[in-house]
Motif scaffolding. Structure first.
Motif, PDB file in Angstrom:
ATOM      1  N   ALA A 237       0.836  -1.204   0.000  1.00 51.97           N
ATOM      2  CA  ALA A 237       0.000   0.000   0.000  1.00 51.97           C
ATOM      3  C   ALA A 237       0.873   1.258   0.000  1.00 51.97           C
ATOM      4  CB  ALA A 237      -0.928  -0.005   1.212  1.00 51.97           C
ATOM      5  N   GLU A 238       1.972   1.247   0.761  1.00 54.35           N
ATOM      6  CA  GLU A 238       2.879   2.398   0.754  1.00 54.35           C
ATOM      7  C   GLU A 238       3.616   2.519  -0.575  1.00 54.35           C
ATOM      8  OE1 GLU A 238       3.909   3.387   5.366  1.00 54.35           O
ATOM      9  OE2 GLU A 238       5.450   2.340   4.197  1.00 54.35           O
ATOM     10  N   PHE A 239       3.966   1.389  -1.173  1.00 54.27           N
ATOM     11  CA  PHE A 239       4.643   1.400  -2.471  1.00 54.27           C
ATOM     12  C   PHE A 239       3.772   2.089  -3.520  1.00 54.27           C
ATOM     13  CE2 PHE A 239       5.235  -0.758  -6.599  1.00 54.27           C
ATOM     14  CZ  PHE A 239       6.569  -0.462  -6.848  1.00 54.27           C
ATOM     15  N   VAL A 240       2.490   1.786  -3.515  1.00 55.40           N
ATOM     16  CA  VAL A 240       1.562   2.403  -4.465  1.00 55.40           C
ATOM     17  C   VAL A 240       1.421   3.897  -4.167  1.00 55.40           C
ATOM     18  CG1 VAL A 240      -0.834   2.468  -5.256  1.00 55.40           C
ATOM     19  CG2 VAL A 240       0.308   0.261  -4.908  1.00 55.40           C
ATOM     20  N   ALA A 241       1.213   4.240  -2.902  1.00 53.60           N
ATOM     21  CA  ALA A 241       1.022   5.647  -2.530  1.00 53.60           C
ATOM     22  C   ALA A 241       2.271   6.478  -2.790  1.00 53.60           C
ATOM     23  CB  ALA A 241       0.619   5.739  -1.066  1.00 53.60           C
ATOM     24  N   TRP A 242       3.447   5.873  -2.639  1.00 54.61           N
ATOM     25  CA  TRP A 242       4.709   6.555  -2.938  1.00 54.61           C
ATOM     26  C   TRP A 242       4.673   7.172  -4.328  1.00 54.61           C
ATOM     27  CZ3 TRP A 242       9.317   3.374  -5.014  1.00 54.61           C
ATOM     28  CH2 TRP A 242      10.443   4.178  -5.206  1.00 54.61           C
ATOM     29  N   GLN A 243       4.175   6.414  -5.286  1.00 55.01           N
ATOM     30  CA  GLN A 243       4.164   6.873  -6.675  1.00 55.01           C
ATOM     31  C   GLN A 243       2.967   7.760  -6.998  1.00 55.01           C
ATOM     32  OE1 GLN A 243       5.277   3.287  -9.289  1.00 55.01           O
ATOM     33  NE2 GLN A 243       4.907   2.394  -7.270  1.00 55.01           N
ATOM     34  N   THR A 244       1.800   7.451  -6.422  1.00 55.82           N
ATOM     35  CA  THR A 244       0.588   8.176  -6.780  1.00 55.82           C
ATOM     36  C   THR A 244       0.374   9.451  -5.976  1.00 55.82           C
ATOM     37  OG1 THR A 244      -0.725   6.854  -5.228  1.00 55.82           O
ATOM     38  CG2 THR A 244      -0.561   6.039  -7.508  1.00 55.82           C
ATOM     39  N   ASP A 245       0.908   9.504  -4.751  1.00 58.15           N
ATOM     40  CA  ASP A 245       0.593  10.640  -3.877  1.00 58.15           C
ATOM     41  C   ASP A 245       1.817  11.268  -3.208  1.00 58.15           C
ATOM     42  OD1 ASP A 245      -2.562  10.665  -3.531  1.00 58.15           O
ATOM     43  OD2 ASP A 245      -1.951   8.560  -3.506  1.00 58.15           O
ATOM     44  N   VAL A 246       2.656  10.439  -2.581  1.00 62.25           N
ATOM     45  CA  VAL A 246       3.645  10.959  -1.637  1.00 62.25           C
ATOM     46  C   VAL A 246       4.698  11.834  -2.323  1.00 62.25           C
ATOM     47  CG1 VAL A 246       5.427  10.312   0.032  1.00 62.25           C
ATOM     48  CG2 VAL A 246       3.250   9.067  -0.023  1.00 62.25           C
ATOM     49  N   ASN A 247       5.232  11.392  -3.450  1.00 66.42           N
ATOM     50  CA  ASN A 247       6.246  12.210  -4.121  1.00 66.42           C
ATOM     51  C   ASN A 247       5.713  13.603  -4.437  1.00 66.42           C
ATOM     52  OD1 ASN A 247       8.462  10.447  -4.187  1.00 66.42           O
ATOM     53  ND2 ASN A 247       7.692   9.384  -5.984  1.00 66.42           N
ATOM     54  N   ALA A 248       4.472  13.673  -4.917  1.00 66.34           N
ATOM     55  CA  ALA A 248       3.881  14.973  -5.250  1.00 66.34           C
ATOM     56  C   ALA A 248       3.643  15.809  -3.997  1.00 66.34           C
ATOM     57  CB  ALA A 248       2.565  14.769  -5.994  1.00 66.34           C
ATOM     58  N   GLU A 249       3.249  15.172  -2.890  1.00 66.37           N
ATOM     59  CA  GLU A 249       3.012  15.897  -1.643  1.00 66.37           C
ATOM     60  C   GLU A 249       4.287  16.531  -1.092  1.00 66.37           C
ATOM     61  OE1 GLU A 249      -0.069  13.867   1.181  1.00 66.37           O
ATOM     62  OE2 GLU A 249       0.940  12.282   0.082  1.00 66.37           O
ATOM     63  N   VAL A 250       5.418  15.889  -1.347  1.00 65.77           N
ATOM     64  CA  VAL A 250       6.672  16.313  -0.713  1.00 65.77           C
ATOM     65  C   VAL A 250       7.555  17.132  -1.643  1.00 65.77           C
ATOM     66  CG1 VAL A 250       8.748  15.444   0.466  1.00 65.77           C
ATOM     67  CG2 VAL A 250       6.566  14.291   0.789  1.00 65.77           C
ATOM     68  N   ARG A 251       7.268  17.108  -2.937  1.00 58.50           N
ATOM     69  CA  ARG A 251       8.189  17.704  -3.914  1.00 58.50           C
ATOM     70  C   ARG A 251       8.594  19.129  -3.562  1.00 58.50           C
ATOM     71  NH1 ARG A 251       5.919  15.820  -8.082  1.00 58.50           N
ATOM     72  NH2 ARG A 251       7.449  14.147  -8.364  1.00 58.50           N
ATOM     73  N   ASP A 252       7.672  19.945  -3.116  1.00 59.00           N
ATOM     74  CA  ASP A 252       7.982  21.352  -2.823  1.00 59.00           C
ATOM     75  C   ASP A 252       8.002  21.646  -1.323  1.00 59.00           C
ATOM     76  OD1 ASP A 252       8.111  22.013  -5.575  1.00 59.00           O
ATOM     77  OD2 ASP A 252       5.924  22.113  -5.654  1.00 59.00           O
ATOM     78  N   ALA A 253       8.127  20.613  -0.502  1.00 59.76           N
ATOM     79  CA  ALA A 253       8.103  20.809   0.949  1.00 59.76           C
ATOM     80  C   ALA A 253       9.318  21.605   1.410  1.00 59.76           C
ATOM     81  CB  ALA A 253       8.051  19.466   1.665  1.00 59.76           C
ATOM     82  N   LYS A 254       9.087  22.528   2.314  1.00 57.81           N
ATOM     83  CA  LYS A 254      10.152  23.376   2.859  1.00 57.81           C
ATOM     84  C   LYS A 254      10.428  22.980   4.308  1.00 57.81           C
ATOM     85  CE  LYS A 254      10.347  26.164  -0.758  1.00 57.81           C
ATOM     86  NZ  LYS A 254       9.316  25.519  -1.605  1.00 57.81           N
ATOM     87  N   LEU A 255      11.682  23.091   4.703  1.00 58.91           N
ATOM     88  CA  LEU A 255      12.023  22.849   6.099  1.00 58.91           C
ATOM     89  C   LEU A 255      11.796  24.119   6.906  1.00 58.91           C
ATOM     90  CD1 LEU A 255      15.314  20.733   5.927  1.00 58.91           C
ATOM     91  CD2 LEU A 255      12.924  19.976   5.960  1.00 58.91           C
ATOM     92  N   PRO A 256      11.567  23.975   8.210  1.00 61.76           N
ATOM     93  CA  PRO A 256      11.374  25.158   9.055  1.00 61.76           C
ATOM     94  C   PRO A 256      12.622  26.042   9.061  1.00 61.76           C
ATOM     95  CG  PRO A 256      10.717  23.149  10.208  1.00 61.76           C
ATOM     96  CD  PRO A 256      11.421  22.714   8.960  1.00 61.76           C
ATOM     97  N   PRO A 257      12.468  27.329   9.314  1.00 62.34           N
ATOM     98  CA  PRO A 257      13.637  28.218   9.425  1.00 62.34           C
ATOM     99  C   PRO A 257      14.559  27.749  10.551  1.00 62.34           C
ATOM    100  CG  PRO A 257      11.593  29.479   9.291  1.00 62.34           C
ATOM    101  CD  PRO A 257      11.193  28.049   9.477  1.00 62.34           C
ATOM    102  N   GLN A 258      15.847  27.911  10.338  1.00 65.12           N
ATOM    103  CA  GLN A 258      16.866  27.525  11.324  1.00 65.12           C
ATOM    104  C   GLN A 258      16.857  26.024  11.643  1.00 65.12           C
ATOM    105  OE1 GLN A 258      14.867  30.554  12.408  1.00 65.12           O
ATOM    106  NE2 GLN A 258      16.328  31.427  10.946  1.00 65.12           N
ATOM    107  N   CYS A 259      16.326  25.219  10.743  1.00 69.76           N
ATOM    108  CA  CYS A 259      16.310  23.773  10.974  1.00 69.76           C
ATOM    109  C   CYS A 259      17.695  23.188  10.695  1.00 69.76           C
ATOM    110  CB  CYS A 259      15.282  23.106  10.070  1.00 69.76           C
ATOM    111  SG  CYS A 259      15.103  21.330  10.322  1.00 69.76           S
ATOM    112  N   ARG A 260      18.284  22.519  11.688  1.00 72.99           N
ATOM    113  CA  ARG A 260      19.570  21.853  11.469  1.00 72.99           C
ATOM    114  C   ARG A 260      19.338  20.603  10.629  1.00 72.99           C
ATOM    115  NH1 ARG A 260      17.892  24.595  16.144  1.00 72.99           N
ATOM    116  NH2 ARG A 260      19.664  25.584  17.179  1.00 72.99           N
ATOM    117  N   LEU A 261      20.225  20.358   9.668  1.00 75.62           N
ATOM    118  CA  LEU A 261      20.052  19.233   8.752  1.00 75.62           C
ATOM    119  C   LEU A 261      21.369  18.494   8.589  1.00 75.62           C
ATOM    120  CD1 LEU A 261      18.477  17.628   6.575  1.00 75.62           C
ATOM    121  CD2 LEU A 261      19.107  19.431   4.942  1.00 75.62           C
ATOM    122  N   TYR A 262      21.316  17.183   8.825  1.00 77.02           N
ATOM    123  CA  TYR A 262      22.503  16.336   8.645  1.00 77.02           C
ATOM    124  C   TYR A 262      22.121  15.223   7.672  1.00 77.02           C
ATOM    125  CZ  TYR A 262      27.097  14.689  10.292  1.00 77.02           C
ATOM    126  OH  TYR A 262      28.430  14.349  10.389  1.00 77.02           O
TER     127      TYR A 262
END
Length: 341
Positions: A237-262
């Motif tokens: 179910a996640e494999f299907v949603a990955w292609q149909t929904d999740v990639n599009a939901e996350v494509r333009d996602a922004k991280l919070p200001p001052q978010c540390r990233l490693y």
């Protein structure tokens, strides 16, 4: 001779039906036995009429921030054993099985990033986890933590991305596109084999699922989770949603200001797919306060399941946690100091 063929075929089908029924009966009984004898870490919490399994350490004892683990696709929370144990020595931790994965109840379909974020928020609230959070993700989980961070920017102080998925990898990486049908077939085969008990009878299942590097009892609990029919239906179910929904939901996602990233990248993954390095470098550019480290010679799954590379992930988490506690940026020098320990 021709007149015998229908009888022979009917007899063969009858034997097959009996064998399949016997396999399904064995699988059901063995799954009930595993739930009783191998419950795995953690306990179940209610998230709106469904239950998710959540494993926490040090929520009341350790100082924040709270470190939250988001697993890759088709992996139960036990795959974080080395890392959660290591991080638990200096910070409160939360790992969990997403809906339909491991020992968590299935959730509504499709398994969008929004639904996964809602489930995680409900689980964190149910166990009394306190923000700010440092989100640690592997593989597919990287997409989900990016969505959660954008939805809850006031709660997220840092991210550690361990060889995570990029929302455009299926578009830009030929290797990923070519491999996609094989991944789907693997999931379908696993659904079928788990239904009739073939997975739990396979003496090489530890190697198949790359869990031989886990400590006990996490390895045993992970094997039990991989043997269930639910695990593979939830993963598909996640494999299907990955292609149909999740990639599009996350494509333009922004991280919070001052978010540390490693960002940690598995060296062997880069060797097999040079585009993967480009995508990982783009992920490191999501924040102005980021470190990108390539872990040479390590496979994608080994980054979390084997003790030595897992220690590199623990070190990265420690760097982010310390930066959050000291209310300062995450400096590249942190990477070298952690590697020297």
């Amino acid at each position: 001779m021709p007149t015998m063929m229908p009888r022979i075929l009917a007899a063969g089908l009858g034997v097959s039906a009996v064998a399949l029924a016997a396999g399904a009966t064995y699988q059901a009984a063995a799954t009930r036995r595993d739930r009783r004898l191998i419950p795995g870490a953690g306990s179940h919490v209610d998230v709106g009429g469904r239950t998710l399994r959540v494993h926490t350490t040090g929520l009341a004892e350790q100082p924040g921030p709270t470190v939250v683990f988001e697993s890759g696709m088709a992996t139960p929370l036990e795959l974080w054993a080395w890392i959660q144990d290591g991080v638990g020595a200096f910070a409160p931790t939360v790992s969990y099985d997403r809906a339909g994965i491991g020992r968590s109840a299935p959730g509504p379909l499709p398994r969008t990033a929004e639904r996964s974020s809602d489930d995680l928020a409900a689980a964190l609230d149910a166990v009394g986890a306190r923000p700010p959070y440092v989100l640690v993700a592997h593989s597919y989980g990287g997409l989900l933590v990016r969505h959660f961070a954008e939805r809850h920017p006031e709660q997220v102080a840092g991210l550690v991305l361990a060889d995570v998925a990029h929302p455009e990898e299926l578009v830009r990486s030929q290797r990923q596109r070519v491999g996609l049908p094989f991944v789907e077939q693997y999931l379908r085969d696993s659904m079928w084999q788990s239904t009739i008990g073939m997975i739990r009878l396979n003496p090489y299942s530890d190697r198949r699922f790359r869990i031989e590097g886990l400590p006990e009892p996490a390895r045993r609990a992970a094997k039990a989770a991989f043997s269930t029919r639910q695990m593979w239906h939830g993963s598909y179910a996640e494999f299907v949603a990955w292609q149909t929904d999740v990639n599009a939901e996350v494509r333009d996602a922004k991280l919070p200001p001052q978010c540390r990233l490693y960002v940690l990248t598995a060296g062997a993954t880069v060797t097999g797919d040079p585009v993967h390095l480009q995508l990982q470098e783009e992920l490191a550019q999501l924040s102005d306060d980021a470190v990108h480290e390539i872990v040479d010679g390590v496979e994608h799954i080994e980054l979390v399941t084997h003790q030595e590379p897992a220690a590199r992930v623990v070190a990265a988490v420690r760097s982010v946690v310390q930066a959050v506690r000291e209310q300062r940026p995450l400096h590249p020098a942190d990477r070298q100091s952690e590697k020297d320990r």
